[in-house]
Motif scaffolding. Structure first.
Motif, PDB file in Angstrom:
ATOM      1  N   ARG A   1       0.797  -1.221   0.000  1.00 25.27           N
ATOM      2  CA  ARG A   1       0.000   0.000   0.000  1.00 25.27           C
ATOM      3  C   ARG A   1       0.835   1.279   0.000  1.00 25.27           C
ATOM      4  N   ALA A   2       2.132   1.166   0.195  1.00 24.00           N
ATOM      5  CA  ALA A   2       2.950   2.362   0.362  1.00 24.00           C
ATOM      6  C   ALA A   2       3.508   2.878  -0.962  1.00 24.00           C
ATOM      7  N   ARG A   3       3.549   4.178  -1.081  1.00 24.74           N
ATOM      8  CA  ARG A   3       4.177   4.901  -2.178  1.00 24.74           C
ATOM      9  C   ARG A   3       3.773   4.358  -3.550  1.00 24.74           C
ATOM     10  N   HIS A   4       4.746   3.954  -4.356  1.00 22.05           N
ATOM     11  CA  HIS A   4       4.470   3.501  -5.725  1.00 22.05           C
ATOM     12  C   HIS A   4       4.240   1.986  -5.793  1.00 22.05           C
ATOM     13  N   GLY A   5       4.301   1.319  -4.662  1.00 17.02           N
ATOM     14  CA  GLY A   5       4.175  -0.137  -4.629  1.00 17.02           C
ATOM     15  C   GLY A   5       2.941  -0.689  -5.330  1.00 17.02           C
ATOM     16  N   ARG A  10       1.086   0.549  -7.737  1.00 15.67           N
ATOM     17  CA  ARG A  10       1.169   0.730  -9.196  1.00 15.67           C
ATOM     18  C   ARG A  10       2.189  -0.220  -9.810  1.00 15.67           C
TER      19      ARG A  10
END
Length: 143
Positions: free
Chosen positions: A96-100, A102
């Motif tokens: 769920r964090a940052r660009h993870g 996508r």
């Protein structure tokens, strides 16, 4: 057995002073799509009614074309989103964090595309094939 019927009409307008104005801006047509599915045993029948609005003018999309477009939309849902949700468990992903999210979605899409190009219609079966021997996944990439 599935039967689909569609009814279309120009988008309703309302009178605003001396001119007519669309109720939905940029909307050209409204539609009612009915899907009736009969099970082979003849006992179970399901009826689903969907309503839609489109910006496609009547000249560009007659009822037959709109029926095809709605069917194509569900093909995308079934061939891609359902596979990502069920086969890859995307909805249960804890990334769920940052660009993870996508990045993981892009990797899932890559895997699905490579397996489809390799001729697999069943992605779960293709994943099992690729997982049995580590070099198989690389062969899909031409490595």
């Amino acid at each position: 057995m599935e039967r689909r019927t569609i009814q279309t009409a120009r988008c309703p307008t309302r009178t605003a002073g001396d001119s007519e104005q669309a109720i939905f801006p940029h909307a050209e047509q409204v539609l009612v799509l009915q899907r009736v599915v009969d099970e082979p045993d003849g006992r179970n029948r399901s009826v689903e009614i969907a309503y839609g609005v489109t910006s496609l003018a009547v000249e560009r999309a007659d009822p037959a074309r709109l029926l095809g477009l709605t069917r194509d939309h569900w093909q995308i849902e079934n061939r891609l989103h359902w596979v990502r949700d069920v086969t890859f468990g995307e909805d249960a992903s804890r990334v769920r964090a940052r660009h993870g999210p996508r990045v993981m979605a892009a990797l899932r899409n890559l895997a699905i595309s490579l397996l489809r190009l390799a001729g697999y219609r069943n992605i779960a079966q293709g994943l099992r094939w690729a997982g049995w021997e580590r070099t198989r996944a690389f062969s899909l990439l031409g490595i």
